[in-house]
Motif scaffolding. Structure first.
Motif, PDB file in Angstrom:
ATOM      1  N   ARG A 142       0.835  -1.207   0.000  1.00 29.71           N
ATOM      2  CA  ARG A 142       0.000   0.000   0.000  1.00 29.71           C
ATOM      3  C   ARG A 142       0.861   1.244   0.000  1.00 29.71           C
ATOM      4  O   ARG A 142       1.898   1.311   0.650  1.00 29.71           O
ATOM      5  CB  ARG A 142      -0.883   0.029   1.250  1.00 29.71           C
ATOM      6  CG  ARG A 142      -1.972  -0.995   1.226  1.00 29.71           C
ATOM      7  CD  ARG A 142      -2.753  -1.009   2.495  1.00 29.71           C
ATOM      8  NE  ARG A 142      -3.283   0.304   2.829  1.00 29.71           N
ATOM      9  CZ  ARG A 142      -4.042   0.542   3.893  1.00 29.71           C
ATOM     10  NH1 ARG A 142      -4.323  -0.430   4.722  1.00 29.71           N
ATOM     11  NH2 ARG A 142      -4.494   1.731   4.146  1.00 29.71           N
ATOM     12  N   GLU A 143       0.431   2.235  -0.719  1.00 29.83           N
ATOM     13  CA  GLU A 143       1.133   3.515  -0.699  1.00 29.83           C
ATOM     14  C   GLU A 143       0.632   4.298   0.505  1.00 29.83           C
ATOM     15  O   GLU A 143      -0.546   4.259   0.835  1.00 29.83           O
ATOM     16  CB  GLU A 143       0.869   4.294  -1.967  1.00 29.83           C
ATOM     17  CG  GLU A 143       1.464   3.647  -3.210  1.00 29.83           C
ATOM     18  CD  GLU A 143       1.230   4.490  -4.435  1.00 29.83           C
ATOM     19  OE1 GLU A 143       1.753   5.609  -4.470  1.00 29.83           O
ATOM     20  OE2 GLU A 143       0.514   4.029  -5.315  1.00 29.83           O
ATOM     21  N   ILE A 144       1.513   5.045   1.115  1.00 29.82           N
ATOM     22  CA  ILE A 144       1.147   5.820   2.294  1.00 29.82           C
ATOM     23  C   ILE A 144       0.102   6.863   1.911  1.00 29.82           C
ATOM     24  O   ILE A 144       0.248   7.589   0.935  1.00 29.82           O
ATOM     25  CB  ILE A 144       2.391   6.501   2.901  1.00 29.82           C
ATOM     26  CG1 ILE A 144       3.351   5.418   3.388  1.00 29.82           C
ATOM     27  CG2 ILE A 144       2.013   7.445   4.019  1.00 29.82           C
ATOM     28  CD1 ILE A 144       4.653   5.948   3.893  1.00 29.82           C
ATOM     29  N   GLY A 145      -0.961   6.902   2.681  1.00 28.40           N
ATOM     30  CA  GLY A 145      -2.010   7.893   2.453  1.00 28.40           C
ATOM     31  C   GLY A 145      -3.018   7.539   1.396  1.00 28.40           C
ATOM     32  O   GLY A 145      -3.949   8.290   1.144  1.00 28.40           O
ATOM     33  N   LYS A 146      -2.883   6.399   0.721  1.00 29.61           N
ATOM     34  CA  LYS A 146      -3.832   6.002  -0.311  1.00 29.61           C
ATOM     35  C   LYS A 146      -4.565   4.749   0.125  1.00 29.61           C
ATOM     36  O   LYS A 146      -4.004   3.875   0.746  1.00 29.61           O
ATOM     37  CB  LYS A 146      -3.113   5.740  -1.625  1.00 29.61           C
ATOM     38  CG  LYS A 146      -2.579   6.980  -2.268  1.00 29.61           C
ATOM     39  CD  LYS A 146      -2.200   6.690  -3.686  1.00 29.61           C
ATOM     40  CE  LYS A 146      -1.824   7.985  -4.370  1.00 29.61           C
ATOM     41  NZ  LYS A 146      -1.563   7.786  -5.771  1.00 29.61           N
TER      42      LYS A 146
END
Length: 110
Positions: free
Chosen positions: A103-107
């Protein structure tokens, strides 16, 4: 000069030791080396134990900070597919860790 100091010198000297003295020296050296390796060994074992952990749907939801319904939706979309044991959905620690890492941070993952 003690026997221990003699063994630590760079030159090899023939020393007459009793079996008991030799056993004590070897035991002390092995014990010292094991003490150096113990922290690394503990973390490796703890990591292996944590990697083998299996989470229920609710436990996995708690770990990911989402609801069980979200896990169900991710399952339907193929984003995070659990193992099935009868009607139960089970998630491995490795699977959850990999999901978190991708997972990408903040998404959101959907």
């Amino acid at each position: 000069m003690s026997v221990q100091q003699q063994l630590n010198t760079a030159t090899l000297q023939l020393v007459q030791l009793s079996l008991e003295e030799l056993s004590t020296i070897i035991s002390n050296q092995v014990s010292a080396e094991l003490q150096k390796l113990l922290p690394q060994l503990r973390s490796t074992i703890e990591g292996a134990i944590n990697q083998d952990k299996i989470y229920s749907r609710q436990e996995a939801a708690d770990k990911l900070c989402v609801s069980p319904t979200t896990l169900h939706n991710w399952k339907k979309r193929g984003l995070l597919v659990p193992m099935q044991a009868g009607r139960k959905c089970l998630y491995t620690a490795v699977q959850l860790e990999a999901f978190l890492n991708q997972r990408e941070i903040g998404k959101r993952p959907y």
